[in-house]
Design a protein around this motif. Structure first.
Motif, short mmCIF file in Angstrom:
data_model
loop_
_atom_site.label_atom_id
_atom_site.label_comp_id
_atom_site.label_asym_id
_atom_site.label_seq_id
_atom_site.Cartn_x
_atom_site.Cartn_y
_atom_site.Cartn_z
N PHE A 19 58.22 18.82 -19.79
CA PHE A 19 57.51 17.65 -19.29
C PHE A 19 57.51 17.58 -17.77
O PHE A 19 56.92 16.67 -17.20
N ALA A 20 58.15 18.54 -17.09
CA ALA A 20 58.22 18.51 -15.63
C ALA A 20 57.05 19.29 -15.02
O ALA A 20 56.25 19.90 -15.73
N ASN A 21 56.97 19.24 -13.70
CA ASN A 21 55.91 19.93 -12.96
C ASN A 21 56.46 21.26 -12.46
O ASN A 21 57.49 21.30 -11.78
N GLY A 55 54.17 18.93 -6.01
CA GLY A 55 53.44 18.73 -4.76
C GLY A 55 52.25 19.63 -4.58
O GLY A 55 51.55 19.52 -3.55
N ARG A 56 51.95 20.52 -5.53
CA ARG A 56 50.83 21.43 -5.40
C ARG A 56 49.63 20.90 -6.18
O ARG A 56 49.79 20.32 -7.26
N ASP A 57 48.43 21.13 -5.61
CA ASP A 57 47.20 20.66 -6.26
C ASP A 57 46.81 21.56 -7.43
O ASP A 57 47.12 22.77 -7.44
N PHE A 103 47.71 26.10 -10.37
CA PHE A 103 48.19 25.32 -9.23
C PHE A 103 47.97 26.14 -7.96
O PHE A 103 48.22 27.36 -7.95
N ARG A 104 47.47 25.49 -6.91
CA ARG A 104 47.36 26.16 -5.62
C ARG A 104 48.76 26.38 -5.07
O ARG A 104 49.49 25.42 -4.78
N GLY A 116 54.94 33.21 -2.37
CA GLY A 116 56.32 32.88 -2.02
C GLY A 116 56.72 31.45 -2.39
O GLY A 116 57.87 31.07 -2.17
N THR A 117 55.77 30.66 -2.95
CA THR A 117 56.12 29.30 -3.37
C THR A 117 57.07 29.36 -4.57
O THR A 117 56.85 30.15 -5.51
#
Length: 436
Positions: free
Chosen positions: A301-303, A307-309, A333-334, A338-339
């Motif tokens: 249920f988490a992201n 913070g990414r679009d 997700f954008r 390295g994210t």
């Protein structure tokens, strides 16, 4: 003639009396003059008066001594009667004081039993809630006070301590400053005042007040338990409803304690049993809440990229390579190369490596038939067989596999079939205040 004439003119001289004493041949005579007679009479009178005075003094002294002794005897009898009356009064006061003290001790014992029961309940509640708080099972809208005193500051005479209560009971009532009563010494234990309100009456007032305070505390405990149980049940219902909408079954019966075989004749319920029933209900509600929360925390249920679009959603879309419609089994997700990519739930890593069009991919099995996939990574930081927790870093974003640029491809699958991850992300936003 002249002599006779002089005697008549000046009067006759008093004749002197001569006393003649004869003893045999011896003859003696004594001339008794008038002044001698006068002196003798005066001496005898003085002696007589002295004798009479001495006799009168002795007689009067005996009478005075007798009267004084009689008065002392009367005073002694009066003192003895007074002492006997005081002893009888002391005996009555002592008997009454012993009876009052026995009554006070019985009431103190009863209050101590009530206090011990409430303290035991408070300890059981504290242990239960501490364990629930440690595991994160308490409702977010129902904070539990760290330590509520048994009696508030306005009722300090009410018994946080039986010794203080007994001392307060036997203490002298407060008097106005400057009054005579205010100068009385502090009463010792076992002394009962002769006047004013006795110990039994003051004990009735004091213990009535303390009993009322203890009943209020008991009512507050029961009310608090009911509020916590209701809040826990409501939160558990909300979490379970969200999980069921996502197709996740929640085995609530497995979380309930196994009932032992019990029996016995029916008896009318008592307040302590009501408390135990309320406490058992709270325990069951907290256990159920803990179960559904643990279930919700395990699921995705988490992201994965906070913070990414989102650049592409679930469903049919134009294929970036062939141009025609194609099914997109996840969301993109954008995420620049390295994210950090994070796990959306707890589970076991079943795939960690290159996988066709996914490129470098990590797949996690969360149980309940649910799994998540994270594709196009530039670097994988976990291995197959690892157990991961929500928020743990799985790898770094990139553009490996069938990709037109650096991003994260995220999928949620139920029994191997892809489902829209947005349903789980939206559900996660609703679950966050309920499980944290």
């Amino acid at each position: 003639m002249a002599t006779s004439s002089n005697g008549q003119v000046f009067g006759k001289r008093k004749e002197q009396h001569i006393v003649i004493l004869a003893s045999g041949d011896r003859i003696r005579h004594m001339t008794i003059r008038p002044w001698m007679v006068t002196l003798t009479v005066c001496f005898l009178g003085t002696m007589a008066i002295g004798y009479l005075g001495a006799t009168t003094y002795l007689v009067l002294r005996d009478n005075l001594i007798g009267a004084t002794m009689a008065r002392q005897a009367r005073m002694q009898h009066e003192y003895e009667d007074r002492i006997a009356a005081l002893r009888a009064q002391v005996d009555r006061v002592t008997s009454r004081q012993l009876l009052d003290q026995q009554v006070v001790e019985d009431k103190v014992e009863k209050l101590l039993e009530q206090q011990m029961a409430l303290t035991s309940r408070h300890g059981r509640i504290g242990a239960l809630l501490q364990g629930a708080d440690t595991t994160g099972s308490l409702p977010s809208d129902g904070p539990v006070p760290a330590d509520k005193p048994m009696i508030d500051s306005n009722d300090q005479a009410a018994l946080p301590n039986s010794t203080q209560a007994f001392a307060a009971l036997l203490s002298e009532p407060k008097m106005a400053p400057g009054s005579d009563a205010s100068r009385k010494p502090v009463l010792a234990l076992g002394y009962v005042p002769m006047t004013g309100e006795n110990v039994a009456d003051r004990a009735d007032r004091l213990f009535s007040h303390m009993t009322l305070s203890l009943k209020e505390i008991e009512a507050e405990q029961l009310q608090r338990i009911e509020e916590l149980a209701s809040g826990a049940s409501q939160t558990a219902d909300e979490i379970a409803a969200i999980l069921k909408r996502q197709g996740v079954p929640v085995d609530e019966q497995a979380s309930l304690p196994v009932a032992d075989a019990v029996g016995g004749p029916y008896l009318a319920p008592q307040s302590d049993r009501d408390f135990n029933a309320s406490l058992n209900a709270l325990d069951a509600a907290l256990t159920r809440l803990e179960t559904v929360r643990d279930t919700a925390k395990r699921l995705p249920f988490a992201n994965p990229a906070p913070g990414r679009d989102i650049t592409s959603r679930f469903g049919n879309r134009p294929d970036p390579f062939f141009g025609g419609l194609a099914m997109h089994a996840g969301i993109d997700f954008r995420a620049p190369t390295g994210t950090e990519i994070r796990s959306t739930g707890s589970g076991k890593v079943v795939t960690a490596g290159f996988s066709g069009g996914y490129g470098n991919m990590v797949e996690i099995d969360h149980g309940f038939g649910l799994s998540t996939r994270y594709g196009h990574m530039s670097r994988i930081l976990v291995s197959e067989g690892d157990t991961v927790e929500p928020g743990q870093i799985l790898g770094l974003s990139g553009s490996t596999g069938r990709s037109t640029g650096p991003h994260l491809h995220y999928e949620v699958r139920r029994n191997g079939a892809p489902v829209d991850p947005m349903r789980f992300l939206n559900a996660g936003m609703k679950l966050t205040p309920l499980i944290n």
